[in-house]
Enzyme design. Sequence first.
Site, PDB file in Angstrom:
ATOM      1  N   THR A 120       0.808  -1.217   0.000  1.00 17.35           N
ATOM      2  CA  THR A 120       0.000   0.000   0.000  1.00 17.35           C
ATOM      3  C   THR A 120       0.843   1.269   0.000  1.00 17.35           C
ATOM      4  O   THR A 120       1.961   1.278   0.525  1.00 17.35           O
ATOM      5  CB  THR A 120      -0.911   0.008   1.254  1.00 17.35           C
ATOM      6  OG1 THR A 120      -1.459   1.308   1.442  1.00 17.35           O
ATOM      7  CG2 THR A 120      -0.131  -0.322   2.510  1.00 17.35           C
ATOM      8  N   TYR A 144      -1.367   0.319  10.399  1.00 18.50           N
ATOM      9  CA  TYR A 144      -1.668  -0.447   9.177  1.00 18.50           C
ATOM     10  C   TYR A 144      -0.504  -0.316   8.197  1.00 18.50           C
ATOM     11  O   TYR A 144       0.013  -1.320   7.678  1.00 18.50           O
ATOM     12  CB  TYR A 144      -2.975   0.067   8.556  1.00 18.50           C
ATOM     13  CG  TYR A 144      -3.175  -0.421   7.134  1.00 18.50           C
ATOM     14  CD1 TYR A 144      -3.383  -1.765   6.876  1.00 18.50           C
ATOM     15  CD2 TYR A 144      -3.132   0.474   6.067  1.00 18.50           C
ATOM     16  CE1 TYR A 144      -3.545  -2.217   5.577  1.00 18.50           C
ATOM     17  CE2 TYR A 144      -3.295   0.031   4.768  1.00 18.50           C
ATOM     18  CZ  TYR A 144      -3.491  -1.315   4.526  1.00 18.50           C
ATOM     19  OH  TYR A 144      -3.637  -1.753   3.247  1.00 18.50           O
TER      20      TYR A 144
END
Length: 330
Positions: A120, A144
């Site tokens: 990501t 995250y």
Amino acid sequence: MKNSKNILVTGGAGYIGSHACKALSRAGYTPVAYDNLIFGHRAAVKWGPLVEADIADREKLDHALSAYRPLAVMHFAAFAYVGESVENPGKYYRNNVAGSLCLLEALRDHGIGRIIFSSTCATYGVPETVPLKEDHPQRPINPYGYSKTVIEQMLKDFDAAHGMRFICLRYFNAAGADPEGELGEDHDPETHLIPLVLGAAAGKKERLTIFGDDYDTPDGTCIRDYIHVEDLARAHVLGLKALESGAPSSIYNLGNGKGFSVKQVLDAALEITGRKIPVQLGPRRPGDSPCLVGDSRKIIRELGWRPRLNSLDKIIETSWRWHQHHPEGF
Ligand code: UDP
């Protein structure tokens, strides 16, 4: 069950994983979805078998790897709520990091040396320069993003030690739905901007809250680079083919290189749906970066990736169609 074209797809019943399964099937592979169904949907598994199991369950992993002998793994399974990761980091490190470690060790022990990893742009943190290139420093600003950064490091170390080659794809904002209407985004809870905007347009949600309009951006709202989930899915197949033909491990950004603010997304959605979208202004969401836009020229150059649904309108249109046909999701 043993088929030289089996690909194990962790998180294969999830949003991006299920679109990847469809793309794999179309390219002549058999996707074996490996999913604990916490967030995945049984109904999204249509192109191969489903193994209902967790990546942290070594016994079930061993069983699936022996049974299907996949030639590669696509690893999507992860928790991906930025806000929740700030509140409950342990959950993210346990599931994403420890779970991925269990998977990598199982792959090593079964002699499976090819993995395509779902990473990501959250691994970059606050950009120093935009658009972001792959060599931009990685300083994630939420657990995250950290969890994915740690997994990227594990991949490099497993490659160095065990020759396990990887393609790491750092997505910008995945959005849209299968243009043929077979799949779409169905998260519970839903936190992503486009489905929430469309939920408000459909009257399912009272209003959309804009998380902050005091960012240092032209209209004060956060800017993101939205990429169609089908374009993402096809990039995974290209990554797989590269690994099959002996390419070394690589890291690629996947975005469209164009940023849209929250307000621009609202304007486009208004235009496409023709519906009123009630909005209210709220505070900033912790862990949000003001502007994330990717430079994806490396994957275009090296793997020949060509995004086909690369306009915000196409992304919102496919998503809106899915929304209208599946108001309750799968
Ligand atoms: N956003 C918003 N309201 C919402 C959900 C998201 O204003 O109800 C904003 C969010 O702050 C971010 C952008 O929309 O700037 C995209 O958020 P999303 O959760 O879709 O993706 P992320 O960038 O966090 O991966």
